[in-house]
Motif scaffolding. Structure first.
Motif, PDB file in Angstrom:
ATOM      1  N   GLY A 128       0.800  -1.218   0.000  1.00 51.85           N
ATOM      2  CA  GLY A 128       0.000   0.000   0.000  1.00 51.85           C
ATOM      3  C   GLY A 128       0.834   1.269   0.000  1.00 51.85           C
ATOM      4  N   GLY A 129       2.079   1.174   0.421  1.00 54.98           N
ATOM      5  CA  GLY A 129       3.000   2.316   0.372  1.00 54.98           C
ATOM      6  C   GLY A 129       2.373   3.631   0.769  1.00 54.98           C
ATOM      7  N   THR A 130       2.407   4.595  -0.139  1.00 55.46           N
ATOM      8  CA  THR A 130       1.888   5.935   0.170  1.00 55.46           C
ATOM      9  C   THR A 130       0.371   5.948   0.341  1.00 55.46           C
ATOM     10  N   TRP A 131      -0.324   4.974  -0.242  1.00 53.30           N
ATOM     11  CA  TRP A 131      -1.783   4.925  -0.019  1.00 53.30           C
ATOM     12  C   TRP A 131      -2.060   4.724   1.459  1.00 53.30           C
ATOM     13  N   ALA A 132      -1.361   3.756   2.049  1.00 51.20           N
ATOM     14  CA  ALA A 132      -1.549   3.463   3.472  1.00 51.20           C
ATOM     15  C   ALA A 132      -1.004   4.601   4.333  1.00 51.20           C
TER      16      ALA A 132
ATOM     17  N   LYS B   2      -6.762  -7.353  -1.104  1.00 49.29           N
ATOM     18  CA  LYS B   2      -5.698  -7.648  -0.126  1.00 49.29           C
ATOM     19  C   LYS B   2      -5.775  -6.752   1.099  1.00 49.29           C
ATOM     20  N   GLY B   3      -6.597  -5.705   1.018  1.00 50.35           N
ATOM     21  CA  GLY B   3      -6.737  -4.782   2.142  1.00 50.35           C
ATOM     22  C   GLY B   3      -5.661  -3.710   2.207  1.00 50.35           C
ATOM     23  N   ILE B   4      -4.887  -3.550   1.136  1.00 50.00           N
ATOM     24  CA  ILE B   4      -3.839  -2.514   1.148  1.00 50.00           C
ATOM     25  C   ILE B   4      -4.313  -1.210   0.505  1.00 50.00           C
ATOM     26  N   LEU B   5      -5.552  -1.215   0.021  1.00 48.10           N
ATOM     27  CA  LEU B   5      -6.196  -0.010  -0.507  1.00 48.10           C
ATOM     28  C   LEU B   5      -7.636  -0.047  -0.046  1.00 48.10           C
ATOM     29  N   LYS B   6      -8.048   1.013   0.613  1.00 46.42           N
ATOM     30  CA  LYS B   6      -9.397   1.054   1.216  1.00 46.42           C
ATOM     31  C   LYS B   6     -10.427   1.597   0.231  1.00 46.42           C
ATOM     32  N   LYS B   7     -11.526   0.837   0.085  1.00 49.27           N
ATOM     33  CA  LYS B   7     -12.625   1.249  -0.798  1.00 49.27           C
ATOM     34  C   LYS B   7     -13.756   1.847   0.015  1.00 49.27           C
TER      35      LYS B   7
END
Length: 196
Positions: A150-154, A191-196
Motif C-alpha cells: 500500500g506504500g503511500t496509499w496506506a 488484499k486490504g492494502i487499498l481502502k474502498k
C-alpha cells in the motif's frame, strides 16, 4: 560548436544534477527508501522503451523518452507535489512555469525552446506521445505501492476512489496497460492494502 554554447550546456548539466536530491513520496520497490526524481525519470524512460509496443497509437519513442527524462526537472525549483495532495492540485503551476523558464533557459536558445515545448507537451497531455508518457508516470507509483503493501496509499490514507481517478490517465496512453493497472488496483482492495 562554439564555446559559449558548450558552457551553457555544461551549466545546465550541472544544474539538473540537483534532481537527484528531490525526494518523492513513493518508495522504491519492496523498500522503505524514498525514490528521488532522477531515479523516477530514468525508470519511466526505461519503462517506455520496454512497454512502447502497448501504446494505443504509433508513437515517436525518442520524444516520449525526452519527455520522461525532463518532465520533473522543474521540481528542482518548484519541489515535488504529491499526486494525492489535498492542498495543492497536481497541475502545471506558476512555480513550475517559472522553474521551466529558468532551468531550460540555461541552455542555448534553440535547445531551451525545444525542451520547454516538450515539457509543455507532456503537461498538456494531448499528443499520443504525451498520453503514453503520462501513462508511464502513473504506472510506476502504482507498481511501487503494490510492492510495498500500500506504500503511500496506506501512509497518507489515500482512498480507492482517488487512486482509481488518478490512475485512469493510463488508459489514454495504453488500453492494455490500463487493464493490468485496473486489475492491480482491484487486487489491492481485495488484499486490504487499498481502502474502498
Amino acid at each position: 560548436m562554439e564555446t559559449s554554447s558548450l558552457l551553457k550546456q555544461i551549466e545546465f548539466i550541472k544544474e539538473v544534477d540537483k534532481l537527484k536530491y528531490i525526494l518523492r513520496k513513493t518508495k522504491l520497490f519492496n523498500s522503505d527508501r524514498n525514490e528521488n526524481d532522477a531515479e523516477h525519470s530514468w525508470h519511466l524512460s526505461l519503462m517506455a522503451i520496454i512497454l512502447a509496443g502497448h501504446a494505443n497509437s504509433d508513437i515517436d519513442l525518442l520524444r516520449v523518452v525526452k519527455m520522461l527524462l525532463i518532465h520533473d526537472i522543474v521540481e528542482i525549483d518548484a519541489g515535488d507535489t504529491f499526486i494525492y495532495d489535498a492542498q495543492k492540485n497536481h497541475t502545471n503551476t506558476d512555480e513550475e512555469r517559472l522553474a521551466a523558464n529558468r532551468i531550460f533557459g540555461l541552455l542555448p536558445e534553440e535547445q531551451a525552446t525545444e525542451l520547454i515545448a516538450i515539457w509543455e507537451e507532456f503537461e498538456e497531455g494531448q499528443t499520443h506521445e504525451a498520453k503514453f508518457a503520462r501513462a508511464m508516470d502513473r504506472l510506476e507509483p502504482l507498481l511501487q505501492n503494490t510492492s510495498n503493501n500500500g506504500g503511500t496509499w496506506a501512509e497518507f490514507g489515500v482512498s480507492y476512489e482517488k487512486v482509481y481517478a488518478k490512475k485512469q490517465v493510463i488508459q489514454q496512453g495504453s488500453e492494455s496497460i490500463w487493464q493490468y493497472a485496473e486489475q492491480l488496483i482491484n487486487e489491492s482492495v481485495e488484499k486490504g492494502i487499498l481502502k474502498k
